[in-house]
Design an enzyme around this catalytic site. Structure first.
Site, PDB file in Angstrom:
ATOM      1  N   LYS A  22       9.499  42.979  45.172  1.00 43.66           N
ATOM      2  CA  LYS A  22       8.875  44.234  45.906  1.00 43.66           C
ATOM      3  C   LYS A  22       9.249  45.333  45.411  1.00 43.66           C
ATOM      4  O   LYS A  22       8.454  46.616  45.471  1.00 43.66           O
ATOM      5  CB  LYS A  22       9.558  44.183  47.505  1.00 43.66           C
ATOM      6  N   ARG A  97      15.308  47.943  57.829  1.00 39.35           N
ATOM      7  CA  ARG A  97      15.797  46.489  57.609  1.00 39.35           C
ATOM      8  C   ARG A  97      16.380  45.840  58.847  1.00 39.35           C
ATOM      9  O   ARG A  97      16.842  44.636  58.668  1.00 39.35           O
ATOM     10  CB  ARG A  97      16.783  46.474  56.366  1.00 39.35           C
ATOM     11  N   ARG A 136      17.804  36.995  36.540  1.00 40.56           N
ATOM     12  CA  ARG A 136      17.858  38.596  36.411  1.00 40.56           C
ATOM     13  C   ARG A 136      19.573  38.732  36.112  1.00 40.56           C
ATOM     14  O   ARG A 136      19.969  39.635  35.332  1.00 40.56           O
ATOM     15  CB  ARG A 136      17.670  39.284  37.544  1.00 40.56           C
ATOM     16  N   ARG A 142      25.256  39.792  35.208  1.00 40.12           N
ATOM     17  CA  ARG A 142      25.865  40.239  36.227  1.00 40.12           C
ATOM     18  C   ARG A 142      26.676  39.076  36.631  1.00 40.12           C
ATOM     19  O   ARG A 142      26.020  38.391  37.330  1.00 40.12           O
ATOM     20  CB  ARG A 142      24.878  40.796  37.188  1.00 40.12           C
ATOM     21  N   ARG A 153      23.000  36.681  50.384  1.00 48.60           N
ATOM     22  CA  ARG A 153      22.101  37.630  50.574  1.00 48.60           C
ATOM     23  C   ARG A 153      20.732  37.352  51.197  1.00 48.60           C
ATOM     24  O   ARG A 153      20.196  38.052  51.963  1.00 48.60           O
ATOM     25  CB  ARG A 153      21.608  38.412  49.377  1.00 48.60           C
TER      26      ARG A 153
END
Length: 201
Positions: A22, A97, A136, A142, A153
């Site tokens: 998004k 959210r 990613r 990361r 998440r």
């Protein structure tokens, strides 16, 4: 291209789980419609960097390891939406959210005689989201983005954010977009859905 007052308004929201793309699609859409993309994270950082009173509050909360409360988040977004570049529309990313923030946004827009024109829901299977985020994390080095963290998440998204879509579905403004495919294919699906509502670049 600059949107003028005689063009259909483009007050939009893009929603999707982490890894749905998004952020990328939001930037493309904002450029296509000549409207600002308003991401809560970016707005927080801008206020903190500028040392505004709101930014100082956010900084203190984040440094204490706490979540920014809905009331302050809504205040910061309202402040951003009153800026001149958002007068002919905007694309919200990351706000609202949860259901409390939906109420705050409704109240703000109603006070200005406005409503959201469309909500773009990027639908991506959970396994696809996890795979994209894991990739990613590897690309960006990361190490904290473990599969467990990513799954947590996504669970928060499903518990807190997904229910807002039910509210907007009842209003008939949700366009569910298949978020799997090339960037161009997904962008074309979004453009077609918005064009059906009379919203074009």
């Amino acid at each position: 291209m600059t949107r003028s007052a005689d063009l259909p308004s483009a007050r939009l929201l893009i929603v999707g789980p982490q890894g749905s793309g998004k952020g990328t699609q939001g930037v493309r859409l904002g450029e296509a419609l000549s409207i600002p993309v308003i991401s809560t994270g970016d707005v927080f950082r801008a206020n903190v960097s500028a040392g505004t009173p709101l930014g100082q509050q956010v900084k203190a909360i984040i440094e204490a390891g706490d979540l920014v409360p809905d009331s302050l988040t809504s205040e910061i977004v309202r402040d951003r939406l009153t800026q001149d570049d958002a007068s002919n529309g905007f694309l919200l990313d990351g706000y609202p959210r949860n259901l409390g923030q939906v109420g705050d946004l409704d109240a703000f827009l109603e006070g200005r005689g406005q409503t959201l024109d469309a909500v773009i829901e990027l639908s991506v299977p959970r396994d696809e989201s996890i795979a994209r985020l894991s990739q990613r994390a590897i690309e960006q080095g990361r190490t904290d983005d473990t599969e467990e963290v990513i799954a947590n998440r996504l669970a928060i998204y499903e518990r807190e954010t997904a229910p807002i879509l039910d509210v907007y579905r009842e209003r008939g403004i949700v366009d569910a977009i298949d978020g799997v495919g090339s960037l161009d294919e997904i962008a074309d699906r979004i453009a077609a859905a918005l064009a059906a509502r009379g919203i074009t670049g």
